[in-house]
Design an enzyme around this catalytic site. Sequence first.
Site, PDB file in Angstrom:
ATOM      1  N   GLU A 110      91.999  12.883 -11.075  1.00 52.22           N
ATOM      2  CA  GLU A 110      92.882  13.416 -10.031  1.00 52.22           C
ATOM      3  C   GLU A 110      94.030  12.485  -9.645  1.00 52.22           C
ATOM      4  OE1 GLU A 110      89.601  13.749  -9.966  1.00 52.22           O
ATOM      5  OE2 GLU A 110      89.322  15.911  -9.999  1.00 52.22           O
ATOM      6  N   HIS A 148      81.118  19.246  -2.020  1.00 47.79           N
ATOM      7  CA  HIS A 148      82.001  20.321  -2.469  1.00 47.79           C
ATOM      8  C   HIS A 148      82.305  21.296  -1.340  1.00 47.79           C
ATOM      9  CE1 HIS A 148      81.328  18.894  -6.534  1.00 47.79           C
ATOM     10  NE2 HIS A 148      82.126  19.822  -7.022  1.00 47.79           N
TER      11      HIS A 148
END
Lengths: 328, 330
Positions: free
Chosen positions: A60, A129
């Site tokens: 990322e 998450h």
Amino acid sequence: MAEIMYWEALRRAHDEEMTRDPLVICMGEDIGVAGGTYKATNGLFDKYGPERVIDTPISEGGYTGLGIGASFLGVRPIIEIMSVNFAWLAMDQIFNTAAKVRYMSGGQLEAPVVIRSPGGTAHQLGAQHSARMEKVFMGVAGLRSVTPSNPRQAYGLLKSAIRCNDPVFINEHELMYNMKGEVPDEEYFMPLEGSEIARQGTDITLFGYNISVHWCTQAAEILASKHGINCEVIDLYSLAPLDRDGIKASVSKTHRAIIVEEAEPAVGVGSEVMAIINEECFFELDAAPVRVSAQNVPIPYNHTLEKMAIPNAQDVVNSVLKMFGLTG
Amino acid sequence: MKAADKKRVLREMLFARRFEERCYEAYVERKIGGFLHLYPGEEACAFGVLEAARPGHDYVITSYRDHVHAIKCGVPPKAVMAELFAKETGVCKGLGGSMHIFGTEQRFMGGYALVGGPFPLAAGIAKGIKMKGGDEISICFLGDAANNQGVFHESLNMAKLWDLPVLYVCENNLYGIGTRIDRSTAVIDQYKRVSGYDIPSAQVDGQDIDKVYEAAQIAVDHVRSGKGPYFLELMTYRYRGHSMSDSNAYRTKEEERMWGTRDPIIILRDRLIEAGEITLDDYSAMDTEILEEIENEVIKFAEESPEPSAELLHKYVLAENDPWVHGGAK
């Protein structure tokens, strides 16, 4: 006007902008050959090829920085970060470079990137998450933060964000990609600043954004039908900057306010909206504004506890009744 | 490098040295604030690499030790000094400061203060070059300690995966702030670390500009010809501490003395004297001329420039008059 899903609206915006401008690219994990985890880029790989629809490594910080660097040369990257929880890994690039580069270069460079990422509590995804991070992205000068609550906004905001010369963070929600809604057939652009009145009302303002707008409108229907309380619902689709005038106008009309957010309360959207109410229209208030927020816990895996950790429409109803000195 | 070029580069390097030394003085005089990371000792790195490249045409990005790279790219020294003095005539109008020198007209894409941050930006610039079809390359100067950041590895992976035209130049000055490389880094030779990404690399003496230039020519040719990224490690040394707030107590006098005998400017000067291209008197005269130029043009300009106006405080945070912010141009 067609009814389409949230992901279809995003896909349409990608597609139209990529057709119009060869410098618009999209990049992220699994967005190409695999079609995108939430299908926002479905089919674009076949249409535009690997140079413009880029499957990135799981990396990322690296690929977000790469997109920002490409934007320095006029490329318009739409960077998808598969889950907002992973955006933490790209924070240095987003906050230290994209948000600051125009300023610290005295206007010489800018980073016209769009970063799209879903967050929120879905179905038993566990603590790592399930985060909501709007409050983080709305608090940094130089970065715009928007969060569409329906397909019409998703399309119009993404279109404007791609063309805007500022870095724009778009918070989406895992549970909303299959939500259907009316989207005009002709091309249109949403303003990146502002709010929308999702429901007109007179007795109290419920402020929501993204999924919590829907909790607010559900609560408003219950309160209207069962308790005769007429709620106004304001959709704060732009979190940075927040629509001070819109907040002020509604609270000045209803004289009461509740802010509903999926995240933990501290240093959040709710605390910021309350500060604005305090600054802009304190003497209009008939009651102290209230936040309806998540419990201050990482989101648990167990489904019962998971539901308890975040607010829902009934929590909003209860909170309104309490403010009016009523009980359910 | 031709003799005429070497003479020019000697002057440029000496100018850079005197510029940085004058920055030191101005900092002590409190004319420059904040952090100040100086470059003396490392000049052959920027000059050797950029002589082999095309400054002003190729894109260059670097860390907070950025003044000299900017100047070599063609950013006017007086505008760099004015930036350090936080004046409105500075390259970034006083909003950037020492660690954030920018010169987009000269394709100097800036100095960045987060260690390792420019690695992916450089790859992104290379992606932009590739999309636009130019023959430019993206050159990223960073120190050895930056290589321990995750984005170093992420960026090399993507640069190689997509064969991006990016040249990574590691200025290995042996220290990450005050920690010596053998105490922070498992593999001391940085050029070896990129072999895991199948990226060609070389390690050369960063004090000898001829060697840097020669190695950089190979590197630049490789990248410009479309063969993908290249990694160049230059062994060098900074004479001063990491920044002005660094007491520099972690290095031995012996070590500093040893590197002092390997000064890049003296090495080049003596080589030119030996070849009969210049005399010691020529060099002294050049030095005097440079000192006067820095004082009379660079410092004077920075001193006499105005403070930024208050309206600059809010300028450049967000795009001005961007129609898409308001839903597009109707």
